[in-house]
Design an enzyme around this catalytic site. Structure first.
Site, PDB file in Angstrom:
ATOM      1  N   GLU A 113       0.840  -1.197   0.000  1.00  0.00           N
ATOM      2  CA  GLU A 113       0.000   0.000   0.000  1.00  0.00           C
ATOM      3  C   GLU A 113       0.872   1.243   0.000  1.00  0.00           C
ATOM      4  OE1 GLU A 113      -2.436   2.460  -0.647  1.00  0.00           O
ATOM      5  OE2 GLU A 113      -3.470   0.546  -0.331  1.00  0.00           O
ATOM      6  N   VAL A 116      -2.909   4.727   2.190  1.00  0.00           N
ATOM      7  CA  VAL A 116      -3.373   4.272   3.492  1.00  0.00           C
ATOM      8  C   VAL A 116      -4.219   3.016   3.310  1.00  0.00           C
ATOM      9  CG1 VAL A 116      -3.326   6.484   4.691  1.00  0.00           C
ATOM     10  CG2 VAL A 116      -5.329   5.875   3.322  1.00  0.00           C
ATOM     11  N   GLU A 265     -26.546  10.740  -3.742  1.00  0.00           N
ATOM     12  CA  GLU A 265     -26.318  10.605  -2.302  1.00  0.00           C
ATOM     13  C   GLU A 265     -25.935  11.939  -1.672  1.00  0.00           C
ATOM     14  OE1 GLU A 265     -25.049   5.910  -1.838  1.00  0.00           O
ATOM     15  OE2 GLU A 265     -23.531   7.465  -1.485  1.00  0.00           O
ATOM     16  N   GLY A 354     -18.149  10.631 -11.890  1.00  0.00           N
ATOM     17  CA  GLY A 354     -17.652   9.268 -11.925  1.00  0.00           C
ATOM     18  C   GLY A 354     -16.218   9.140 -11.462  1.00  0.00           C
ATOM     19  N   MET A 406     -17.461  -1.351 -11.032  1.00  0.00           N
ATOM     20  CA  MET A 406     -16.748  -0.499 -10.077  1.00  0.00           C
ATOM     21  C   MET A 406     -17.529  -0.359  -8.768  1.00  0.00           C
ATOM     22  SD  MET A 406     -15.173   2.253 -12.774  1.00  0.00           S
ATOM     23  CE  MET A 406     -13.900   2.946 -11.717  1.00  0.00           C
ATOM     24  N   ALA A 408     -17.076  -1.691  -4.542  1.00  0.00           N
ATOM     25  CA  ALA A 408     -16.101  -2.224  -3.595  1.00  0.00           C
ATOM     26  C   ALA A 408     -16.331  -3.700  -3.315  1.00  0.00           C
ATOM     27  CB  ALA A 408     -16.153  -1.424  -2.289  1.00  0.00           C
ATOM     28  N   HIS A 536     -43.229 -12.536   9.612  1.00  0.00           N
ATOM     29  CA  HIS A 536     -44.267 -11.499   9.536  1.00  0.00           C
ATOM     30  C   HIS A 536     -44.363 -10.794  10.885  1.00  0.00           C
ATOM     31  CE1 HIS A 536     -47.999  -9.483   8.490  1.00  0.00           C
ATOM     32  NE2 HIS A 536     -48.490  -9.909   9.659  1.00  0.00           N
TER      33      HIS A 536
END
Length: 566
Positions: A113, A116, A265, A354, A406, A408, A536
């Protein structure tokens, strides 16, 4: 564009995103998706015990692996021994999922990595955005007086502390990032810090000089926000989703460029916190990536009643940040004719056009791989394909970097699939079974094909499709919550009961979609799943009624078992 969902999701991006980026000479096809599929270890629920190796190598799998090896020759001789069985470049959700599954399979594993741990999802995407959306959901509940009165509740005027909201998002990201790191270390995954550069099929340079060898290598480098040409980002008044998640200020009026998942969102968050929003969408309709019927209902509920206006069929050809007391200016042009339309002046602009794959500087030239619109070409098993159309031995690519889907959780599933292959079990992931969700209030979720996609497939392959629908207004649990606004839609083949797609708009839609997702993954037909029993009263009965309302010509494919006395 292929008919499969793995590529058709690219339509979620605004065409404005198809312009060439300022910061790269490569041409990208960004996708307006950002979702998360964290494994439970990310939340600290793992017992952190390494399982025993369960490597299975039946004769058929051995023959399959031998055939794969014969398809391409190594670029140079391979070392006789390796530092690791598996090396993963990128510690996002995809890399993390692959690493944990590799350890479970008994592989000596390392993850590289350069930034992070957690990647985009944890640090700049799914995780902090859901923290902000949790706040917007509470605010909407407090602000909707008629809804509260219907429940017999009285609440004084709701308010919020901006810094407290921002801290909630940041603290959650930090917690999940630490849990990811700790889970991998405790399970024996080596975390190598530095930028990973591929030197050959088995060799990767980490940082400036450390060369590591591995039998197999997975590329999981993810993506970055895509900024079209002509847009100047200053990180303060003209921002990407990376900046917006820090919530350094709440503008009175913000323009959101692109009305896909990311834009939708953030419109939910900003309007709940008091902002006015203007959407700028290049296509002739908002939310172009959703099933049209679901999109139409979502617009009526999520956009029309809120402080949101919109411009469709236009590009934002130039955006200039606010400075010297002047507002942000957005120059709009007609998407088709390219003629100037008008200029908007707003307090801030969010670029939600995007994401683009992060694949530069990987050393792909060392394995003769050329990207396609920035994406690394792979086959159905995530094996990397070189410039001559041949498989590169021992190199795989998962997640946003390959552009198949695309999401996760798609990256994590692809990583697990690759680990299955390198441990001797052939596995091909069915991307049509991978669900997606938009965490607005109420939520939107989907799996499989939209109705137009299904009709196109039916016309091409010569079969009929049918559509069934159920309303949340008929669901006891939804009515108890006073949340009856919603619709579930099933697209299927009436001749054999195959599920082609399911789309849900309503309370907890993101949780409900998985019954349909699993049915598609397991090949379960409607004539069988309609016998499933649902508690239910629960929201799951929306899907129960949906499947039971479908009319299938085929008989039940498997007999119903007789009850067993105990």
């Amino acid at each position: 564009m292929q008919a499969s969902l793995s590529l058709s999701v690219a339509s979620h991006a605004s065409p404005a995103a198809l312009a060439r980026s300022n910061h790269s000479s490569a041409s990208f096809a960004p996708v307006n998706l950002r979702f998360c599929g964290l494994r439970r270890e990310a939340f600290g629920f793992s017992d952190l015990k390494q399982s025993e190796s369960r490597r299975v190598c039946p004769s058929s799998a051995r023959r399959w692996k031998a055939a794969v090896s014969a398809l391409a020759s190594d670029n140079g001789s391979a070392p006789k021994s390796f530092d690791y069985d598996l090396l993963i470049i990128g510690a996002g959700v995809g890399g993390h999922g692959a690493a944990l599954h590799a350890v479970e399979k008994g592989l000596k594993t390392a993850i590289v990595e350069g930034d992070v741990v957690g990647g985009t999802c944890v640090n700049r995407g799914c995780v902090p955005s859901k923290a902000l959306l949790a706040v917007s959901g509470r605010m909407r509940e407090f602000q909707t007086e008629h809804h509260l009165k219907a429940l017999g509740l009285q609440v004084s005027a709701a308010g919020y502390d901006r810094q407290g909201v921002a801290d909630h998002a940041n603290n959650l990201a930090t917690k999940i990032r630490n849990n990811l790191t700790n889970s991998m270390k405790a399970l024996g995954v080596d975390i190598l810090t530095g930028v990973g550069t591929i030197l050959g099929p088995h060799k990767v340079k980490v940082g400036s000089s450390n060369v590591v060898t591995a039998k197999d290598v997975i590329i999981a480098t993810g993506s970055v926000p895509f900024v079209p040409k002509g847009i100047e980002v200053d990180g303060k008044t003209v921002i990407t989703s990376d900046h917006a998640l820090k919530l350094e200020f709440v503008p009175d009026w913000i323009a959101i460029i692109g009305s896909g998942y990311i834009g939708l969102e953030f419109s939910d968050v900003y309007t709940a916190l008091g902002s006015e929003v203007t959407f700028v969408e290049a296509l002739d309709q908002l939310m172009p990536g959703f099933d049209p019927e679901i999109g139409k209902l979502a617009q009526r509920v999520l956009i029309n009643p809120r402080k949101i206006d919109y411009h469709t069929g236009v590009f934002a050809s130039k955006i200039t940040p606010a400075k010297d007391g002047k507002p942000v200016t957005i120059e709009l042009i007609d998407a088709k004719t390219k003629e100037p339309k008008e200029t908007l002046e707003v307090d801030a602009a969010l670029i939600a056009t995007g994401r683009a794959p992060f694949t530069q500087g990987l050393g792909l030239e060392n394995i003769n791989v050329a990207t396609q619109r920035g994406f690394i070409p792979v086959d159905e098993r995530m094996r990397v394909i070189d410039a001559n159309g041949k498989l590169v031995p021992h190199i795989y690519c998962i997640g946003d970097a390959n552009g198949k889907m695309m999401l996760a959780h798609a990256a994590s599933a692809q990583g697990i699939s690759v680990v299955e292959q390198v441990t001797g079990r052939d596995h091909v992931l069915n991307h049509l079974s991978i669900p997606a969700a938009c965490f607005t209030h109420p939520e939107i979720s989907m799996v499989g094909l939209t109705e137009p996609q299904a009709r196109e497939k039916a016309d091409k392959e010569g079969f009929e499709i049918s559509v069934a629908k159920t309303s949340f207004k008929a669901n006891t649990k939804a009515l108890a919550e006073n949340e009856g606004e919603g619709l579930a839609k099933l697209i299927y083949r009436p001749d054999n009961g195959e599920i082609l797609g399911v789309h849900i708009f309503g309370l907890h839609a993101a949780d409900l979609i998985h019954e349909a997702s699993n049915a598609i993954a397991l090949g379960t037909r409607i004539q069988d799943i309609k016998f499933a029993v649902h508690a239910h009263p629960t929201l799951s009965e929306v899907l129960d009624e949906l499947f039971k309302s479908a009319k299938v010509k085929a008989q039940v494919s498997s007999p119903v078992s007789e009850p067993v006395a105990v």
